[in-house]
Design a protein around this motif. Structure first.
Motif, PDB file in Angstrom:
ATOM      1  N   VAL A 178      40.397  31.128  -8.930  1.00 10.53           N
ATOM      2  CA  VAL A 178      39.643  30.088  -9.635  1.00 10.53           C
ATOM      3  C   VAL A 178      38.223  30.582  -9.912  1.00 10.53           C
ATOM      4  O   VAL A 178      37.686  30.379 -10.992  1.00 10.53           O
ATOM      5  N   LYS A 179      37.634  31.239  -8.935  1.00  8.77           N
ATOM      6  CA  LYS A 179      36.296  31.809  -9.095  1.00  8.77           C
ATOM      7  C   LYS A 179      36.263  33.109  -8.320  1.00  8.77           C
ATOM      8  O   LYS A 179      36.494  33.119  -7.118  1.00  8.77           O
ATOM      9  N   GLY A 180      35.982  34.194  -9.014  1.00  9.51           N
ATOM     10  CA  GLY A 180      35.901  35.498  -8.378  1.00  9.51           C
ATOM     11  C   GLY A 180      34.465  35.839  -8.023  1.00  9.51           C
ATOM     12  O   GLY A 180      33.521  35.239  -8.525  1.00  9.51           O
ATOM     13  N   TRP A 181      34.307  36.834  -7.165  1.00 11.21           N
ATOM     14  CA  TRP A 181      32.985  37.268  -6.738  1.00 11.21           C
ATOM     15  C   TRP A 181      32.383  38.169  -7.795  1.00 11.21           C
ATOM     16  O   TRP A 181      32.997  39.123  -8.227  1.00 11.21           O
ATOM     17  N   ASN A 182      31.170  37.857  -8.205  1.00 15.07           N
ATOM     18  CA  ASN A 182      30.466  38.689  -9.184  1.00 15.07           C
ATOM     19  C   ASN A 182      29.105  39.135  -8.686  1.00 15.07           C
ATOM     20  O   ASN A 182      28.292  39.603  -9.452  1.00 15.07           O
ATOM     21  N   SER A 221      15.813  52.292  -0.950  1.00 13.57           N
ATOM     22  CA  SER A 221      15.783  51.467   0.258  1.00 13.57           C
ATOM     23  C   SER A 221      17.187  51.084   0.733  1.00 13.57           C
ATOM     24  O   SER A 221      17.348  50.543   1.824  1.00 13.57           O
ATOM     25  N   GLY A 222      18.205  51.342  -0.101  1.00 18.40           N
ATOM     26  CA  GLY A 222      19.574  50.992   0.267  1.00 18.40           C
ATOM     27  C   GLY A 222      19.977  49.589  -0.135  1.00 18.40           C
ATOM     28  O   GLY A 222      21.108  49.171   0.127  1.00 18.40           O
ATOM     29  N   ILE A 223      19.085  48.837  -0.770  1.00 15.64           N
ATOM     30  CA  ILE A 223      19.453  47.497  -1.238  1.00 15.64           C
ATOM     31  C   ILE A 223      20.517  47.621  -2.323  1.00 15.64           C
ATOM     32  O   ILE A 223      21.513  46.909  -2.310  1.00 15.64           O
ATOM     33  N   ILE A 224      20.310  48.543  -3.254  1.00 11.33           N
ATOM     34  CA  ILE A 224      21.362  48.873  -4.227  1.00 11.33           C
ATOM     35  C   ILE A 224      22.106  50.068  -3.645  1.00 11.33           C
ATOM     36  O   ILE A 224      21.544  51.148  -3.482  1.00 11.33           O
ATOM     37  N   ARG A 225      23.385  49.841  -3.305  1.00  8.96           N
ATOM     38  CA  ARG A 225      24.171  50.895  -2.660  1.00  8.96           C
ATOM     39  C   ARG A 225      24.967  51.724  -3.654  1.00  8.96           C
ATOM     40  O   ARG A 225      25.514  52.754  -3.304  1.00  8.96           O
ATOM     41  N   GLY A 226      25.085  51.257  -4.887  1.00  7.64           N
ATOM     42  CA  GLY A 226      25.842  51.997  -5.886  1.00  7.64           C
ATOM     43  C   GLY A 226      26.191  51.097  -7.048  1.00  7.64           C
ATOM     44  O   GLY A 226      25.813  49.921  -7.080  1.00  7.64           O
ATOM     45  N   TYR A 227      26.922  51.648  -7.983  1.00  6.19           N
ATOM     46  CA  TYR A 227      27.328  50.932  -9.183  1.00  6.19           C
ATOM     47  C   TYR A 227      28.823  51.136  -9.362  1.00  6.19           C
ATOM     48  O   TYR A 227      29.370  52.164  -8.973  1.00  6.19           O
ATOM     49  N   GLY A 228      29.487  50.168  -9.973  1.00  4.45           N
ATOM     50  CA  GLY A 228      30.921  50.307 -10.157  1.00  4.45           C
ATOM     51  C   GLY A 228      31.421  49.489 -11.330  1.00  4.45           C
ATOM     52  O   GLY A 228      30.704  48.662 -11.884  1.00  4.45           O
ATOM     53  N   ALA A 229      32.662  49.743 -11.681  1.00  2.00           N
ATOM     54  CA  ALA A 229      33.307  49.036 -12.776  1.00  2.00           C
ATOM     55  C   ALA A 229      34.171  47.908 -12.224  1.00  2.00           C
ATOM     56  O   ALA A 229      34.819  48.068 -11.194  1.00  2.00           O
ATOM     57  N   ARG A 230      34.165  46.777 -12.894  1.00  4.52           N
ATOM     58  CA  ARG A 230      35.076  45.678 -12.550  1.00  4.52           C
ATOM     59  C   ARG A 230      36.345  45.877 -13.368  1.00  4.52           C
ATOM     60  O   ARG A 230      36.312  45.829 -14.593  1.00  4.52           O
ATOM     61  N   VAL A 231      37.438  46.101 -12.681  1.00  7.24           N
ATOM     62  CA  VAL A 231      38.700  46.424 -13.330  1.00  7.24           C
ATOM     63  C   VAL A 231      39.566  45.175 -13.406  1.00  7.24           C
ATOM     64  O   VAL A 231      39.671  44.414 -12.447  1.00  7.24           O
ATOM     65  N   ASP A 232      40.209  44.968 -14.548  1.00 11.84           N
ATOM     66  CA  ASP A 232      41.152  43.872 -14.717  1.00 11.84           C
ATOM     67  C   ASP A 232      42.450  44.294 -14.027  1.00 11.84           C
ATOM     68  O   ASP A 232      43.182  45.157 -14.527  1.00 11.84           O
ATOM     69  N   ALA A 233      42.710  43.698 -12.865  1.00 18.62           N
ATOM     70  CA  ALA A 233      43.863  44.107 -12.041  1.00 18.62           C
ATOM     71  C   ALA A 233      45.181  44.003 -12.808  1.00 18.62           C
ATOM     72  O   ALA A 233      46.016  44.906 -12.732  1.00 18.62           O
ATOM     73  N   ALA A 234      45.376  42.932 -13.545  1.00 21.53           N
ATOM     74  CA  ALA A 234      46.633  42.749 -14.271  1.00 21.53           C
ATOM     75  C   ALA A 234      46.847  43.851 -15.307  1.00 21.53           C
ATOM     76  O   ALA A 234      47.972  44.319 -15.501  1.00 21.53           O
ATOM     77  N   LYS A 235      45.776  44.289 -15.951  1.00 23.35           N
ATOM     78  CA  LYS A 235      45.906  45.313 -16.993  1.00 23.35           C
ATOM     79  C   LYS A 235      46.207  46.692 -16.432  1.00 23.35           C
ATOM     80  O   LYS A 235      46.627  47.577 -17.179  1.00 23.35           O
ATOM     81  N   VAL A 236      46.014  46.892 -15.131  1.00 18.63           N
ATOM     82  CA  VAL A 236      46.391  48.167 -14.513  1.00 18.63           C
ATOM     83  C   VAL A 236      47.623  48.003 -13.626  1.00 18.63           C
ATOM     84  O   VAL A 236      47.915  48.860 -12.800  1.00 18.63           O
ATOM     85  N   GLY A 237      48.334  46.885 -13.798  1.00 22.30           N
ATOM     86  CA  GLY A 237      49.609  46.706 -13.123  1.00 22.30           C
ATOM     87  C   GLY A 237      49.555  46.093 -11.736  1.00 22.30           C
ATOM     88  O   GLY A 237      50.545  46.116 -11.013  1.00 22.30           O
ATOM     89  N   ILE A 238      48.420  45.541 -11.346  1.00 20.78           N
ATOM     90  CA  ILE A 238      48.325  44.891 -10.035  1.00 20.78           C
ATOM     91  C   ILE A 238      48.541  43.396 -10.246  1.00 20.78           C
ATOM     92  O   ILE A 238      47.709  42.719 -10.842  1.00 20.78           O
ATOM     93  N   GLY A 239      49.665  42.898  -9.755  1.00 22.18           N
ATOM     94  CA  GLY A 239      50.005  41.500  -9.979  1.00 22.18           C
ATOM     95  C   GLY A 239      49.998  40.644  -8.738  1.00 22.18           C
ATOM     96  O   GLY A 239      50.197  39.434  -8.812  1.00 22.18           O
TER      97      GLY A 239
END
Length: 152
Positions: free
Chosen positions: A142-146, A44-62
């Motif tokens: 302070v609070k991220g989107w989950n 139905s398109g309610i679930i559009r896909g699946y993905g990984a939540r990446v720790d930005a700091a651990k991949v060098g995004i500061g």
């Protein structure tokens, strides 16, 4: 979509890699019924896909930056031109059309200030029809989107 579908979506947002049997147990369904519901939500398109939540700091995004954009004109053509251009830049992670003083809010991420300078010169400065741009640097999340709260 009923109460069970809403609960299933909530559990999937917590852990999209959970097995069907684990999901079914948490929801109180048989594995086959759980699988059918997930498939129906996907179809139905309610679930559009699946993905990984990446720790930005651990991949060098500061550096996380929110950028409010005001256009010279809010004509349909100007807005479509801007939105097409935004789609051409992978450094722009999100773009939201707003009400209020700014027309759009962009979200970007960079390794550091030098990388943001590159992003600004090669991407943001090339966006068409911009009359004002205001950048805000995220100090701490302070609070991220989950995921969405569905009121089960």
């Amino acid at each position: 979509m009923d109460r069970i579908d809403r609960r299933l979506l909530e559990v999937l947002q917590e852990d999209s890699q959970a097995s069907i049997s684990v999901l079914a147990e948490k929801i109180g369904l048989s594995p086959s019924a759980c699988h059918r519901r997930i498939k129906a939500l996907e179809d139905s398109g309610i679930i559009r896909g699946y993905g990984a939540r990446v720790d930005a700091a651990k991949v060098g995004i500061g550096l996380h930056v929110l950028i409010d954009i005001t256009l010279v004109s809010q004509s349909r053509e100007a807005m479509e031109r801007f939105e097409r251009a935004v789609g051409d830049f992978p450094d722009i992670l999100e773009c939201h059309l707003l009400s209020g003083t700014a027309d759009y809010r962009l979200r970007t991420a960079a390794r550091d200030m030098a990388d943001f300078d590159r992003l600004h010169r090669e991407c943001l400065a090339r966006l068409p029809g911009v009359s004002a741009m205001h950048s805000s640097f995220v100090i701490r999340t302070v609070k991220g989107w989950n995921g969405f709260v569905l009121g089960v």
